[in-house]
Design a protein around this motif. Sequence first.
Motif, short mmCIF file in Angstrom:
data_model
loop_
_atom_site.label_atom_id
_atom_site.label_comp_id
_atom_site.label_asym_id
_atom_site.label_seq_id
_atom_site.Cartn_x
_atom_site.Cartn_y
_atom_site.Cartn_z
N LEU A 44 0.83 -1.20 0.00
CA LEU A 44 0.00 0.00 0.00
C LEU A 44 0.86 1.26 0.00
CD1 LEU A 44 -2.88 -0.89 2.47
CD2 LEU A 44 -3.03 -0.58 -0.01
N ALA A 45 1.92 1.22 0.83
CA ALA A 45 2.77 2.39 0.96
C ALA A 45 3.38 2.76 -0.38
CB ALA A 45 3.87 2.12 1.99
N GLN A 46 3.62 1.75 -1.19
CA GLN A 46 4.21 2.04 -2.49
C GLN A 46 3.21 2.69 -3.43
OE1 GLN A 46 6.03 -1.50 -3.99
NE2 GLN A 46 7.77 -1.28 -2.59
N THR A 47 1.94 2.29 -3.32
CA THR A 47 0.95 2.85 -4.23
C THR A 47 0.43 4.19 -3.75
OG1 THR A 47 -0.62 1.41 -3.14
CG2 THR A 47 0.17 0.69 -5.27
N ILE A 48 0.27 4.31 -2.42
CA ILE A 48 -0.23 5.58 -1.90
C ILE A 48 0.95 6.50 -1.61
CG2 ILE A 48 -1.55 6.70 -0.05
CD1 ILE A 48 -2.84 3.90 0.40
N GLU A 49 1.03 7.58 -2.32
CA GLU A 49 2.15 8.48 -2.12
C GLU A 49 1.89 9.37 -0.92
OE1 GLU A 49 5.10 8.76 -3.62
OE2 GLU A 49 4.70 6.97 -4.82
N HIS A 50 2.21 8.86 0.25
CA HIS A 50 2.02 9.66 1.45
C HIS A 50 3.26 9.51 2.31
CE1 HIS A 50 0.53 11.05 5.28
NE2 HIS A 50 -0.57 11.51 4.70
N HIS A 51 3.94 10.62 2.53
CA HIS A 51 5.24 10.56 3.16
C HIS A 51 5.21 9.95 4.56
CE1 HIS A 51 8.78 12.26 5.28
NE2 HIS A 51 9.36 11.75 4.21
N ASP A 52 4.31 10.48 5.40
CA ASP A 52 4.26 10.00 6.78
C ASP A 52 3.89 8.53 6.84
OD1 ASP A 52 5.01 12.34 7.74
OD2 ASP A 52 3.06 12.94 8.61
N PHE A 53 2.93 8.17 6.01
CA PHE A 53 2.48 6.78 5.98
C PHE A 53 3.65 5.87 5.60
CE2 PHE A 53 0.21 3.38 3.43
CZ PHE A 53 -0.18 2.66 4.55
N LYS A 54 4.36 6.28 4.59
CA LYS A 54 5.51 5.51 4.11
C LYS A 54 6.53 5.32 5.23
CE LYS A 54 6.81 5.39 -0.69
NZ LYS A 54 7.17 6.16 -1.85
N GLU A 55 6.79 6.43 5.90
CA GLU A 55 7.81 6.39 6.95
C GLU A 55 7.38 5.47 8.09
OE1 GLU A 55 9.11 10.12 8.86
OE2 GLU A 55 10.63 10.05 7.26
N THR A 56 6.10 5.57 8.46
CA THR A 56 5.59 4.72 9.54
C THR A 56 5.71 3.25 9.17
OG1 THR A 56 3.99 6.47 9.93
CG2 THR A 56 3.66 4.41 11.12
N VAL A 57 5.36 2.96 7.94
CA VAL A 57 5.46 1.55 7.51
C VAL A 57 6.90 1.08 7.55
CG1 VAL A 57 5.15 -0.03 5.57
CG2 VAL A 57 3.36 1.62 6.13
N GLU A 58 7.80 1.95 7.13
CA GLU A 58 9.22 1.57 7.17
C GLU A 58 9.68 1.29 8.59
OE1 GLU A 58 11.61 4.49 5.13
OE2 GLU A 58 10.59 3.99 3.23
N ARG A 59 9.24 2.17 9.50
CA ARG A 59 9.63 1.97 10.90
C ARG A 59 9.05 0.66 11.42
NH1 ARG A 59 9.01 7.17 12.28
NH2 ARG A 59 6.95 6.80 13.15
N MET A 60 7.81 0.43 11.07
CA MET A 60 7.16 -0.79 11.52
C MET A 60 7.88 -2.01 10.97
SD MET A 60 3.34 -1.96 10.74
CE MET A 60 3.15 -3.71 10.67
N THR A 61 8.35 -1.90 9.75
CA THR A 61 9.08 -3.02 9.15
C THR A 61 10.35 -3.31 9.94
OG1 THR A 61 8.27 -2.31 7.01
CG2 THR A 61 10.11 -3.86 7.01
N ARG A 62 11.05 -2.22 10.30
CA ARG A 62 12.28 -2.42 11.07
C ARG A 62 11.98 -3.05 12.42
NH1 ARG A 62 14.02 2.37 8.92
NH2 ARG A 62 13.34 3.58 10.71
N THR A 63 10.99 -2.49 13.12
CA THR A 63 10.66 -3.01 14.44
C THR A 63 10.25 -4.47 14.37
OG1 THR A 63 9.73 -0.84 14.83
CG2 THR A 63 9.40 -2.48 16.56
N SER A 64 9.45 -4.79 13.36
CA SER A 64 8.98 -6.17 13.32
C SER A 64 10.10 -7.12 12.94
CB SER A 64 7.78 -6.31 12.38
OG SER A 64 8.09 -5.82 11.11
N SER A 65 11.10 -6.62 12.20
CA SER A 65 12.25 -7.49 11.92
C SER A 65 12.99 -7.81 13.21
CB SER A 65 13.22 -6.81 10.97
OG SER A 65 12.58 -6.53 9.76
N GLU A 66 13.11 -6.79 14.05
CA GLU A 66 13.77 -7.02 15.34
C GLU A 66 12.94 -7.97 16.19
OE1 GLU A 66 14.89 -3.34 17.31
OE2 GLU A 66 15.73 -2.66 15.40
N LEU A 67 11.64 -7.73 16.16
CA LEU A 67 10.73 -8.59 16.91
C LEU A 67 10.88 -10.03 16.44
CD1 LEU A 67 8.43 -8.74 18.96
CD2 LEU A 67 6.83 -8.29 17.11
N GLN A 68 11.02 -10.17 15.16
CA GLN A 68 11.18 -11.52 14.60
C GLN A 68 12.42 -12.19 15.17
OE1 GLN A 68 11.13 -11.67 10.34
NE2 GLN A 68 12.13 -13.67 10.28
N ASN A 69 13.51 -11.43 15.23
CA ASN A 69 14.74 -11.99 15.80
C ASN A 69 14.53 -12.45 17.23
OD1 ASN A 69 16.52 -11.99 13.73
ND2 ASN A 69 17.09 -9.83 14.02
#
Lengths: 673, 147
Positions: A321-346
């Motif tokens: 979604l973040a790729q299709t919806i051009e929204h800066h804050d949304f994109k950034e939040t998703v990126e942060r969430m991706t990082r956090t969840s990668s750590e969570l995965q570890n």
Amino acid sequence: MDTNEYLDVFIDESIENLQLVNNRLLELEATPTDVTHIQEIFRAAHTLKGMAATMGFEDLSNLTHQLENVLDQLRNETLSVTPNVLDTMFEALEALETMVDDISNGGDGKQNNGQILQSLKAIEAGEIEIDLNEKNNPNDPIHNHSSMDLDEFELTVVEQANSQGQNIFEINVSLDDECLLKAARVYMVFNIFEQYGSVIKSNPTVEELENEEFEQSFDVLFVTEENLDSLKSQILNVSEVKEVQIQNVSFNQSEIKDIATSSAEEVAATVTVEETTEESNNKSTPKPAASKSIRVNIERLDDLMNLFEELIIDRGHLEQLAQTIEHHDFKETVERMTRTSSELQNVILKMRMVPIDQVFNRFPRMVRSLSKELGKSIDLEVLGAETELDRTVIDEIGDPLVHLIRNAIDHGVETPEQRKQLGKPETGKLILKAYHSGNHVFVEIQDDGAGIHKEKVLNKAIQNQVISKEETSNLTDQQIYELIMSSGFSTAEEISDISGRGVGLDVVKNTIESLGGTIEIDSELNEGTTFSIKLPLTLSIISALLIRLNTETYAIPLSTIMETAVIQRSDIYKVQDREVIDFRGQIIPLVNLREVFNVDVTEQDQDVTEYSIVIVRKGNNLAGLIVDSFIGQKEIVLKNLGTYLKDVFGISGATILGDGEVALILDTNALIK
Amino acid sequence: MENQKFIVFKLDQEFYAIPVRLVQSIERIQSITRVPNTKSFVKGIMNLRGIITPVIDLRERLKLNAKAEDDHTRVIIAHLQDDSTGLIVDEANDVIEIDESNIKPTPETFDQVQMDYITGVIKDEDRLIVLLDLNQIFNSELVQLVE
């Protein structure tokens, strides 16, 4: 007392204790004079006995009890450690394990241990000195010492308590004559004691109390700083307690020293008392450094993992979604969430990791008994037992390893005579090694035995129609060795009951491959053989390359990919009717995925001049998979296709993509010939 | 005699039924991923709220003529043993309650292929409903879904 809720704990701890006994027995065999091993075994056996009795597993506690009697004699050196004694103890251990196994599988743990009990009794009776064994004999009348004998350790505690100004009391607790649940009452009374101070000694011993081997009263020696009036009333509040008598006791230094010298041999017994009362007085017993940990049911971890997998799927959707919806804050939040969840995965993955020692620890004894049975002399070396693996992998890897070790002992290592003739040391060496590397764990089983006889393997393979004579002409050594893992192959010239029962190494290979791992064989004639197993750290979340075939999306596990490339049609050659390419000087076969998966071939496809290929690897073999296009790399959650579809050729599972669509995961091992 | 509930569905103008207790849910048809190298009646797998569920084309399984999906097409998620499996049917919108005594043995006029999967027939008002034996459908050949 409802014991059900303690069953899991009981099973876990019993397994731990049996393992300890096992390890120490093996060490004792190596150094029969080392008394510390006997004491450790005694401790573990004693704890086990107490727990078994509390849980009502009589056969288990009876056998442990008899084992304890023998251990007691060993400890007191009225009996020496002979091979016969060791063998009998190993047998007893095996019987105990069978019972605990049965209990953990929901059984009642009942077993007829007549023979082992008799052997143990025979050992015990052989060199018995009645008075020394008195302490542990269940048929003995209850002790009735008016004042308690203290050993060195107990005296140290008393001494310390004295010097710290604590009070020492001798407390006599009497239960009702009608009391039915004596052990339960004792337990409750001891609980109260522990709130107020420390029990140094009890008479009868705690084990006897637990087994209800006492009449109506017992004495304890008790150290406390507290006022005893409330203690007394609390104990009296326990139902069926008739009377509590408390006496102040004092020891002077000389008395202490005096007794100390005369009772040094009782040290170990007290240590066990310490443990079973779960008493926290560790002033003088060296205890292993306590790590702060809790036991978590594996099901909960599985639940956590499942939930996390759902999260990963949703994350995939959000990323899309973040790729299709051009929204800066949304994109950034998703990126942060991706990082956090990668750590969570570890973190989650780490929580599921257990040391491979859980599997390795049963092997020393197995090697011992097998080599004895086969008249071979084998030294087992275990390296990297602390290496951690996902719990699911651990559960699955045991059987294949057992198989490989049996195989090494049976077919690999020669008899001492043969080894002598070959100028090798008579004792064979078997090395079991585990280590981490990247996202994988490697397990190696290495022997210095006969090695694999290539000619024999080839003949056998042809004879059993695993391979045709023509096909054998240009096989590499590796490929020849791998033949022994083909189904329908068994190298044992005589069928022994150790291995070579027809269901051979092909089962091992299948199990390991089903875990997403690989197995390789390296061998040198007369030098030995090495089996190397490569396993993924975890099973359920993997990195994959998504590719497209026509309109369909497939995932290829990144771990099997060497690289991707785009080649010209003119780069493809035909060799024996197969399409191959020259990949960095190596001729590798091409696999057209459209053909394998019956994807419609349109006319337009015939005109293509460029091919996208994914170079995948299985051991030393490579292959190029022709795909339509690459989509990109993605973390995917591996799901299986269910019972009905588990054996689909070329497919190892499926995954749910970010948009909710299902993509199949390629089983590249099956695609490489 | 006990009353039993059945889900009634339609395949090629005929009515069929399976016991309600075997049915987990009824879904609209959604995107199905084809699984290569499986029997032709295996339509593929779908994402049923996070669970990968195999889907069977029941028309094809019963050797009936194929029909394109439309608005009425449904997937009955049947639960047998531990696995859920989807069955594609023309439409499914009826639950009936039948006294067991109303279940009649299969008339001999039925096709032999179908006979194996049929436990009996129900006469319900003016229609004839065929009772399918899911165990047969799932166990006889489905274990060999893979070619």
